[in-house]
Design an enzyme around this catalytic site. Structure first.
Site: not given
Length: 560
Positions: A57, A89, A130-132, A202, A452, A478
């Site tokens: 990511c 994640d 990615c993610d946060k 993703c 998630e 998610s």
């Protein structure tokens, strides 16, 4: 004015650490890094990224940072590179490590602020993956309000299996199918090996790509920049251009809060709805608005979802992946269609041009593209989520509507006090069609960290139960989750929310039309006997988070 009538140069913020005899020690340290007088005299720009080689990511961000630094130098600035953390994640999912994910959003935003403020830098470019890391970038930019922008590192390419595009979503669902005896060990391994072919985040319109589109809608990223996939040969040039653009922002004194207008937040919520994007966009937009000091509440998302058809045929519920959307013209194709229908508002962007001007300048979509529908022939008449209230969610919750368009579900509660407990029951075949699965004590404070539930939701889909059960939780989902799912229930169970009072067999009714989440159980009588559970974690960052985090209905931000 100077004596000859010319304007005096504007003082730089970085003069606080580099100008005058008092700051000779700071200059001495800067020289030790290889800078000369000319470099020190230029504007000092932070290039912050979340590079890590633990997952695909964020894998390309260090290379993109080098290109961005080239752009800063070419435009007359001196860049300084900083690294911050990332929690992946897709790796942490279904494990205790997932508790760190949402917490990392706050830590990343704080670390960006500390690095930039601690060195009195003049401007900032944040590269996120990615993610946060994406909402954290926007939160930090909004909080500091220094000239700056954000660039998403780009989506991963989809894998291919038997001529079909597959993503990490397929791997999670294959786990459920394997647990149900529908998939062999060898077939599961084949899916695992083919789903993630290289760098990027993703694969569908999951959280990272939803939030990358949100950054563009908010005006914090130039239109089209975030659409370029991670491994595309043009991505490095995009990063260099963003390095030049941050210098343009500095020269024109264009700041994040200049573009983070009410119209921008409306547009962001609208694009998330039109693409059936991740429900995490709700949580993150609330948090970004909090940092920008813009009023925003859950009802915005209801209004935008109800008035916005789903026009992008994207995974998890649709057919196409993020790179296929890019080939179809990307975010501009979705935004143009909404604009034609009068569903977007004009707003400033980080380029200095308005959103509508950017749409006019963007390349046209291929005539034969199939990813984005017209407003007259949408995939669904309304967006992919709804905001519900009721005696189980007095402060609200987010319903992720099923791909089949289900709007009502009722059934007996199957109550679990953790994700692990529920996952074990699903894999053991103990969940039946018609059940309403309840996972509580997974909220921001109770988890802690608001994990998630992808492992559970994907396992349900893999076992063939995706359309015949519902799931409600004070945790999150998610972006790869699809089905009839309700998350972000507030107040959460750990803080005495009604979810804490449910028992197995209680009848639960989820009604998207009435916007209700209710039970006919006698919760008032049970309230007298309720006692808060002791915290799961009593030391460290998660314990501190649990004590200070606010309600999911307000973005799960620190409330000091």
């Amino acid at each position: 004015m100077t004596r000859d009538g010319e304007s005096a140069p504007r003082a730089m913020r970085s003069d606080l650490i580099k100008a005058g005899p008092d700051h000779a020690p700071a200059r001495a340290m800067l020289r030790a890094t290889g800078l000369d007088d000319a470099a020190i005299a230029r504007p000092l720009v932070g290039v912050v990224h979340s590079w890590s080689n633990v997952s695909p990511c964020n894998l390309n961000l260090r290379d993109l940072a080098a290109a961005a630094c080239e752009g800063v130098r070419a435009a007359g600035g001196t860049p300084f590179e900083f690294n911050t953390i990332a929690v992946t994640d897709g790796i942490a999912m279904g494990s205790p490590g997932m508790r760190a994910s949402l917490v990392s959003r706050e830590v990343i935003a704080d670390s960006i602020e500390l690095a930039i403020e601690g060195h009195c830098l003049d401007a900032v470019l944040v590269l996120c993956g990615c993610d946060k890391t994406i909402p954290a970038a926007a939160m930090a930019l909004a909080r500091m309000n220094l000239p700056g922008l954000a660039l998403y590192g780009g989506s991963i390419a989809h894998g291919t299996l038997n001529g079909r595009s597959i993503t990490i979503q397929d791997v999670f669902e294959a786990v459920g199918a394997h647990g149900a005896g529908k998939l062999s060990d060898g077939r599961l391994r084949e899916v695992e090996k083919r789903a993630c072919p290289g760098a990027g985040a993703c694969g569908g319109q999951f959280t990272a790509n939803t939030m990358a589109m949100v950054l563009t809608a908010l005006g914090l990223s130039p239109l089209g920049a975030n659409d370029v996939p991670a491994t595309h040969p043009d991505k490095r040039a995009v990063a260099r251009r963003c390095g030049e653009l941050v210098m343009q922002c500095l020269k024109s004194n264009l700041r994040p809060r200049d573009v983070l207008t009410p119209a921008a937040f409306n547009n962001a919520a609208r694009l998330a709805a039109a693409t059936a994007g991740s429900t995490n966009a709700v949580l993150h937009l609330l948090a970004i608005a909090h940092e920008a000091e813009q009023p925003l509440d859950l009802e915005l998302f209801e209004r935008m979802s109800r008035s916005t058809p789903v026009i992008a045929d994207l995974k998890p519920a649709g057919r196409y992946t993020a790179v296929e959307l890019t080939a179809a013209g990307g975010t501009a194709t979705v935004a143009r269609e909404l604009h034609k229908g009068g569903l977007l508002e004009n707003a400033p962007t980080v380029t200095g041009r308005s959103l509508f001007d950017e749409l006019v300048a963007a390349p046209p979509a291929p005539a034969d593209q199939q990813v984005v529908r017209s407003l007259s022939a949408p995939l669904k008449p309304h967006g992919g989520y709804s905001i519900l209230y009721g005696n189980l969610a007095p402060e609200g919750c987010v319903l992720k509507l099923a791909g089949q368009g289900i709007a009502h579900f009722s059934g007996p509660a199957r109550v679990f006090d953790s994700e692990e407990e529920c996952f074990a029951a699903v894999q053991a075949g103990k969940i039946a069609a018609g059940d309403v699965v309840v996972i509580r004590n997974e909220g921001p404070a109770g988890g802690p960290g608001m994990r998630e539930m992808l492992a559970v939701t994907a396992a349900l889909v893999g076992r063939g139960l995706g359309g015949s059960v519902a799931l409600i939780t004070d945790g999150r989902f998610s972006g790869a989750t699809h089905g009839f799912m309700v998350g972000h229930i507030a107040p959460e169970a750990a803080r005495g929310g009604p979810l804490a009072l449910l028992q197995d067999g209680d009848r639960i009714v989820i009604d998207a039309h009435k916007r209700r989440l209710d039970t006919d159980a006698d919760l008032a009588t049970r309230r007298a006997g309720w006692r808060a559970q002791p915290p799961r974690i009593v030391r460290g960052v998660l314990a501190k988070y649990a004590k200070t985090v606010g309600s999911a209905s307000r973005g799960a931000v620190f409330e000091l």
